[in-house]
Scaffold this active site. Structure first.
Site, mmCIF file in Angstrom:
data_model
loop_
_atom_site.group_PDB
_atom_site.id
_atom_site.type_symbol
_atom_site.label_atom_id
_atom_site.label_comp_id
_atom_site.label_asym_id
_atom_site.label_seq_id
_atom_site.Cartn_x
_atom_site.Cartn_y
_atom_site.Cartn_z
ATOM 1 N N GLY A 1 0.730 -1.205 0.010
ATOM 2 C CA GLY A 1 -0.106 -0.029 0.349
ATOM 3 C C GLY A 1 0.854 1.297 0.052
ATOM 4 O O GLY A 1 2.245 1.230 -0.262
ATOM 5 N N ARG B 1 -13.120 8.082 10.473
ATOM 6 C CA ARG B 1 -12.140 7.036 10.350
ATOM 7 C C ARG B 1 -12.805 5.998 11.301
ATOM 8 O O ARG B 1 -12.859 4.773 10.860
ATOM 9 C CB ARG B 1 -10.913 7.235 11.471
ATOM 10 N N ASN C 1 -6.741 2.194 10.656
ATOM 11 C CA ASN C 1 -7.837 2.759 11.320
ATOM 12 C C ASN C 1 -8.812 1.976 11.706
ATOM 13 O O ASN C 1 -9.213 1.327 10.919
ATOM 14 C CB ASN C 1 -8.184 4.295 10.714
ATOM 15 N N ASP D 1 -0.299 13.084 14.619
ATOM 16 C CA ASP D 1 -1.100 14.171 15.154
ATOM 17 C C ASP D 1 -0.007 15.034 16.045
ATOM 18 O O ASP D 1 -0.173 16.152 16.102
ATOM 19 C CB ASP D 1 -2.177 13.532 16.118
ATOM 20 N N ARG E 1 1.905 16.861 13.565
ATOM 21 C CA ARG E 1 1.104 18.228 13.043
ATOM 22 C C ARG E 1 0.903 19.062 13.917
ATOM 23 O O ARG E 1 0.885 20.418 13.766
ATOM 24 C CB ARG E 1 -0.369 17.489 12.974
ATOM 25 N N HIS F 1 -7.205 8.917 17.972
ATOM 26 C CA HIS F 1 -6.863 9.379 16.567
ATOM 27 C C HIS F 1 -8.009 9.446 15.857
ATOM 28 O O HIS F 1 -8.358 8.718 14.931
ATOM 29 C CB HIS F 1 -5.787 8.374 16.108
HETATM 30 P P1 NAD Z 1 -3.657 1.572 1.115
HETATM 31 O O1 NAD Z 1 -5.075 0.976 0.683
HETATM 32 O O2 NAD Z 1 -2.813 2.382 -0.015
HETATM 33 O O3 NAD Z 1 -2.887 0.371 1.482
HETATM 34 C C1 NAD Z 1 -3.490 -0.407 2.376
HETATM 35 C C2 NAD Z 1 -2.976 -1.844 1.995
HETATM 36 O O4 NAD Z 1 -3.205 -2.752 3.030
HETATM 37 C C3 NAD Z 1 -3.358 -2.428 0.757
HETATM 38 O O5 NAD Z 1 -2.332 -2.981 0.014
HETATM 39 C C4 NAD Z 1 -4.199 -3.835 0.946
HETATM 40 O O6 NAD Z 1 -4.113 -4.670 0.163
HETATM 41 C C5 NAD Z 1 -3.671 -4.052 2.369
HETATM 42 N N1 NAD Z 1 -4.482 -5.018 3.116
HETATM 43 C C6 NAD Z 1 -5.653 -4.610 3.305
HETATM 44 N N2 NAD Z 1 -6.113 -5.986 4.210
HETATM 45 C C7 NAD Z 1 -5.072 -6.615 4.653
HETATM 46 C C8 NAD Z 1 -4.876 -7.446 5.313
HETATM 47 N N3 NAD Z 1 -5.886 -8.494 6.039
HETATM 48 N N4 NAD Z 1 -3.556 -8.071 5.573
HETATM 49 C C9 NAD Z 1 -2.594 -7.558 4.862
HETATM 50 N N5 NAD Z 1 -2.623 -6.399 4.051
HETATM 51 C C10 NAD Z 1 -4.067 -5.943 4.105
HETATM 52 O O7 NAD Z 1 -3.797 2.255 2.359
HETATM 53 P P2 NAD Z 1 -2.762 3.215 3.250
HETATM 54 O O8 NAD Z 1 -2.871 4.548 2.828
HETATM 55 O O9 NAD Z 1 -1.349 2.621 3.244
HETATM 56 O O10 NAD Z 1 -3.255 3.087 4.718
HETATM 57 C C11 NAD Z 1 -3.381 2.126 5.309
HETATM 58 C C12 NAD Z 1 -4.119 2.258 6.776
HETATM 59 O O11 NAD Z 1 -3.457 3.237 7.565
HETATM 60 C C13 NAD Z 1 -5.467 2.799 6.663
HETATM 61 O O12 NAD Z 1 -6.423 2.251 7.781
HETATM 62 C C14 NAD Z 1 -5.412 4.400 6.906
HETATM 63 O O13 NAD Z 1 -6.604 4.968 7.272
HETATM 64 C C15 NAD Z 1 -4.443 4.313 8.131
HETATM 65 N N6 NAD Z 1 -3.619 5.409 8.327
HETATM 66 C C16 NAD Z 1 -3.505 5.937 9.783
HETATM 67 C C17 NAD Z 1 -2.625 6.930 10.283
HETATM 68 C C18 NAD Z 1 -2.396 7.225 11.757
HETATM 69 O O14 NAD Z 1 -1.896 8.123 11.905
HETATM 70 N N7 NAD Z 1 -2.827 6.044 12.523
HETATM 71 C C19 NAD Z 1 -2.290 7.701 9.128
HETATM 72 C C20 NAD Z 1 -2.334 7.144 7.947
HETATM 73 C C21 NAD Z 1 -3.242 6.318 7.401
HETATM 74 C C1 LMR Z 2 -4.686 10.639 9.136
HETATM 75 O O1 LMR Z 2 -4.688 11.297 10.001
HETATM 76 O O2 LMR Z 2 -3.982 11.377 7.943
HETATM 77 C C2 LMR Z 2 -4.936 9.135 8.903
HETATM 78 O O3 LMR Z 2 -5.754 8.562 9.832
HETATM 79 C C3 LMR Z 2 -5.811 8.984 7.814
HETATM 80 C C4 LMR Z 2 -7.256 9.563 7.773
HETATM 81 O O4 LMR Z 2 -8.266 8.722 7.494
HETATM 82 O O5 LMR Z 2 -7.288 10.857 8.180
#
Ligand code: NAD
Ligand code: LMR
Length: 327
Positions: free
Chosen positions: A14, A98, A131, A159, A162, A187
């Site tokens: 991803g 989220r 998330n 966060d 930011r 979050h």
């Molecule tokens: P993305 O869609 O680009 O990549 C996610 C990847 O996870 C994909 O390749 C998908 O095939 C894979 N996936 C899905 N289910 C899976 C499983 N069961 N096992 C293994 N892989 C699996 O998404 P991204 O932009 O990389 O974001 C990933 C996650 O991180 C999202 O839930 C996003 O909301 C979260 N996120 C959290 C924060 C934070 O601060 N906590 C910040 C940004 C994004």
């Molecule tokens: C973020 O804070 O950027 C991530 O958790 C992605 C989102 O859904 O906001």
């Protein structure tokens, strides 16, 4: 030469991972003296992309990268892993909160918790990024009863970063001068970015900031909504900044936080600051020798308590939504 550390990364095909894996392999997370083995997991449909990422990693000739394992089997990915980054999950798109992801993603974390319990190294450190990250971390903790709950955290470092960025811009200060920031809670939009303990070169920011209205009118909502605004602006959820936050979170957790500062980590609440025990909540922590301690005895204003309680209530509601997965 040190023994290699096995690092499992889920969602490795991803967006976040594409900004993260190369930095890990370069030594940004564990230093350039620590050999590593990457154990990369994604779903079967993403295996071709994942193989392409592995080819690129190979072509970078990173001296510390000993091996890359590519798999769609979590048992293979998590076997003997000492560090696990749980990123694989659906991101939200425009118009979603989220929390809307909870039904979609929660099952994955329950299943992965069980597999981690059985296959990961007993001292594994697990960071949940997917998330809704705090509640997913709670699911992992409750499904991995043999692992120390202190070895599971979720990410609020983005966060935290930011919040620092907003203050640095407002006060025209270098980033490195701003210390003791904290973002309490979930979050989500209820998180509480708290400036009241923050310092610039030993002086309280509250004593320097000319306009205190800015805190409630701009600072707090800007940080709370930053993820949403990135999605609206970029069309995709934040990835490079999230990867950067993963690096900072794991670096400080494992190698120690700075002596005159703290960091925000979401960890299992233990009753500190009147947040009842048993939920994964953002706290200020210091890290030493691979362990974290919640910073104690910070004075919290009435307004601060109100914000923290709101975030706590939201987390409680989330945990009730998925209580069937809490083991
Ligand atoms: P993305 O869609 O680009 O990549 C996610 C990847 O996870 C994909 O390749 C998908 O095939 C894979 N996936 C899905 N289910 C899976 C499983 N069961 N096992 C293994 N892989 C699996 O998404 P991204 O932009 O990389 O974001 C990933 C996650 O991180 C999202 O839930 C996003 O909301 C979260 N996120 C959290 C924060 C934070 O601060 N906590 C910040 C940004 C994004
Ligand atoms: C973020 O804070 O950027 C991530 O958790 C992605 C989102 O859904 O906001």
């Amino acid at each position: 030469m040190k023994a290699p550390i096995r690092i499992a990364v889920t969602g490795a095909a991803g967006q976040i991972s594409y900004s993260l894996l190369f930095r890990i392999a370069n030594g940004d997370m564990l230093t350039r003296e620590q050999p590593i083995i990457l154990q990369l997991l994604d779903i079967p449909q993403a295996q071709q992309t994942l193989r392409g990422v592995a080819m690129e990693l190979e072509d970078c000739v990173f001296p510390m990268l000993q091996q890359v394992i590519v798999t769609d089997d979590p048992k293979v990915a998590f076997r003997d892993a000492e560090i696990v980054l749980l990123i694989g999950a659906r991101p939200r798109s425009k118009g979603m909160e989220r929390n809307d992801l909870i039904e979609i993603n929660a099952g994955t974390f329950a299943e992965q918790g069980k597999i981690l319990n059985a296959f990961a190294a007993p001292h594994v450190k697990i960071l949940v990024v997917g998330n809704p990250a705090n509640t997913n971390a709670l699911i992992v903790i409750r499904n991995a009863p043999d692992l120390n709950p202190k070895n599971v955290s979720s990410m609020m470092r983005l966060d935290h970063n930011r919040a620092i960025a907003q203050v640095a811009r407002k006060l025209s200060q270098p980033i490195g001068n701003i210390k003791k920031m904290v973002v309490w809670g979930n979050h989500s939009d209820t998180q509480f970015p708290d400036l009241s303990h923050a310092e610039i070169r030993g002086r309280k920011i509250l004593d320097i900031l000319p306009d205190h209205n800015w805190i409630e009118s701009e600072f707090i909502p800007t940080v709370q909504k930053r993820g949403t605004v990135v999605i609206e602006t970029r069309g995709l959820s934040s990835a490079a900044s999230a990867a950067n936050a993963v690096i900072g979170h794991m670096h400080d957790w494992i190698l120690g936080s700075h002596h005159d500062d703290w960091v925000t980590m979401s960890v299992l609440s233990d009753g500190s600051y009147d947040i009842p025990a048993g939920l994964v909540f953002g706290f200020p922590v210091t890290c030493h020798n691979g362990d974290y301690q919640i910073v104690q005895n910070l004075p919290i204003s009435k307004l601060g308590h109100r914000h923290m309680l709101e975030s706590y209530r939201e987390l409680l509601k989330e945990s009730e939504q998925i209580k069937h997965l809490l083991g």
